[in-house]
Design a protein around this motif. Sequence first.
Motif, PDB file in Angstrom:
ATOM      1  N   SER A  57      -6.813  -1.129  -4.356  1.00 54.15           N
ATOM      2  CA  SER A  57      -6.979  -1.885  -3.435  1.00 54.15           C
ATOM      3  C   SER A  57      -8.101  -2.835  -3.636  1.00 54.15           C
ATOM      4  O   SER A  57      -7.837  -4.147  -3.382  1.00 54.15           O
ATOM      5  CB  SER A  57      -7.203  -1.050  -1.948  1.00 54.15           C
ATOM      6  OG  SER A  57      -8.412  -0.209  -1.858  1.00 54.15           O
ATOM      7  N   TYR A  58      -9.278  -2.388  -4.124  1.00 49.25           N
ATOM      8  CA  TYR A  58     -10.413  -3.257  -4.312  1.00 49.25           C
ATOM      9  C   TYR A  58      -9.989  -4.226  -5.401  1.00 49.25           C
ATOM     10  O   TYR A  58     -10.086  -5.526  -5.388  1.00 49.25           O
ATOM     11  CB  TYR A  58     -11.541  -2.452  -4.625  1.00 49.25           C
ATOM     12  CG  TYR A  58     -12.626  -3.403  -5.107  1.00 49.25           C
ATOM     13  CD1 TYR A  58     -13.371  -4.282  -4.204  1.00 49.25           C
ATOM     14  CD2 TYR A  58     -12.777  -3.519  -6.607  1.00 49.25           C
ATOM     15  CE1 TYR A  58     -14.474  -5.094  -4.891  1.00 49.25           C
ATOM     16  CE2 TYR A  58     -14.044  -4.276  -6.950  1.00 49.25           C
ATOM     17  CZ  TYR A  58     -14.537  -5.257  -6.049  1.00 49.25           C
ATOM     18  OH  TYR A  58     -15.637  -6.122  -6.433  1.00 49.25           O
ATOM     19  N   HIS A 108      -1.823   5.318  -5.559  1.00 52.16           N
ATOM     20  CA  HIS A 108      -1.755   5.196  -4.303  1.00 52.16           C
ATOM     21  C   HIS A 108      -3.062   4.026  -4.162  1.00 52.16           C
ATOM     22  O   HIS A 108      -3.793   3.803  -4.947  1.00 52.16           O
ATOM     23  CB  HIS A 108      -2.709   6.518  -3.672  1.00 52.16           C
ATOM     24  CG  HIS A 108      -1.902   7.792  -3.873  1.00 52.16           C
ATOM     25  ND1 HIS A 108      -1.035   8.150  -2.823  1.00 52.16           N
ATOM     26  CD2 HIS A 108      -1.690   8.652  -4.716  1.00 52.16           C
ATOM     27  CE1 HIS A 108      -0.547   9.198  -3.324  1.00 52.16           C
ATOM     28  NE2 HIS A 108      -0.772   9.586  -4.365  1.00 52.16           N
ATOM     29  N   ARG A 109      -2.908   3.596  -2.681  1.00 52.72           N
ATOM     30  CA  ARG A 109      -3.771   2.528  -2.287  1.00 52.72           C
ATOM     31  C   ARG A 109      -5.076   2.738  -2.738  1.00 52.72           C
ATOM     32  O   ARG A 109      -5.726   1.559  -3.410  1.00 52.72           O
ATOM     33  CB  ARG A 109      -3.891   2.313  -0.793  1.00 52.72           C
ATOM     34  CG  ARG A 109      -4.501   0.879  -0.506  1.00 52.72           C
ATOM     35  CD  ARG A 109      -4.536   0.781   0.919  1.00 52.72           C
ATOM     36  NE  ARG A 109      -3.437   0.884   1.803  1.00 52.72           N
ATOM     37  CZ  ARG A 109      -2.892   0.008   2.349  1.00 52.72           C
ATOM     38  NH1 ARG A 109      -3.259  -1.260   2.302  1.00 52.72           N
ATOM     39  NH2 ARG A 109      -1.714   0.069   2.880  1.00 52.72           N
ATOM     40  N   SER A 110      -5.801   3.779  -2.667  1.00 53.15           N
ATOM     41  CA  SER A 110      -7.259   3.783  -3.333  1.00 53.15           C
ATOM     42  C   SER A 110      -7.495   3.795  -4.703  1.00 53.15           C
ATOM     43  O   SER A 110      -8.478   3.256  -5.078  1.00 53.15           O
ATOM     44  CB  SER A 110      -7.727   5.419  -2.886  1.00 53.15           C
ATOM     45  OG  SER A 110      -6.812   6.435  -3.562  1.00 53.15           O
ATOM     46  N   ASP A 111      -6.115   3.575  -5.519  1.00 53.64           N
ATOM     47  CA  ASP A 111      -6.401   3.413  -6.854  1.00 53.64           C
ATOM     48  C   ASP A 111      -6.638   1.934  -7.440  1.00 53.64           C
ATOM     49  O   ASP A 111      -6.972   1.638  -8.321  1.00 53.64           O
ATOM     50  CB  ASP A 111      -5.206   3.946  -7.448  1.00 53.64           C
ATOM     51  CG  ASP A 111      -4.839   5.310  -7.655  1.00 53.64           C
ATOM     52  OD1 ASP A 111      -5.707   6.140  -7.872  1.00 53.64           O
ATOM     53  OD2 ASP A 111      -3.954   5.871  -7.245  1.00 53.64           O
ATOM     54  N   GLY A 153       0.850  -1.274   0.156  1.00 58.04           N
ATOM     55  CA  GLY A 153      -0.040   0.192   0.065  1.00 58.04           C
ATOM     56  C   GLY A 153       0.850   1.342  -0.079  1.00 58.04           C
ATOM     57  O   GLY A 153       0.323   2.289   0.176  1.00 58.04           O
TER      58      GLY A 153
END
Length: 198
Positions: free
Chosen positions: A179-180, A174-177, A145
């Motif tokens: 993670s899912y 970034h992780r939000s790009d 992350g």
Amino acid sequence: FNGDGGSNYSEFEIYTVRKFLKKIRPYAFISRDEISFENYGDLARFSFNGVDCAFFLKDFFHPVKLDLPKYIVLTFDKLPEPKIQFNGLIIRTHHKFWGKLPRRFFNKPNVLISDSPFDYLNVYANAACLLTDRVHACVAAVSYGTPCKLYYKTKRALLFDRIGLSDITKRVIHRSDYSYSLEKEKKRHLSFLSDILD
């Protein structure tokens, strides 16, 4: 073969690898990118368009918390280090640790060169950001992350497309790009392995 991809994706490489796979007839082939799946997926009893195995690093190795001020990591073995504006600690790692090391590796402070992958993983996992020309330094950063950007254009970076990071060479991700999508692809990968090894 689990999480496989190409080295340079040339016609000669594809021809050579196909010839080898036809000879050994693998039980399973799991690619790490679309092109590898298209080129080799027909040659195994079971095939799956998966992800690079290094995306599972966080599930295997739990890094220690480093007692350091906020820092970023620069890992440049192929390209000159870019000029970065950062008021803080910069740690420079290199993935080349055998043979004659270039003198430029030692021209700047805070250099880490190790024959232990865990040293790098601890540094990458705790960093505020990683900037690099090494594909698998970014893969490790993504696994933990850590925001990162890849400065080197190579077909080997196609492995990031599987989790929606095709622009990793254009901006810091970034992780939000991802993670899912990363967790979803890892679950699919493990489910396939579970099915064929059950």
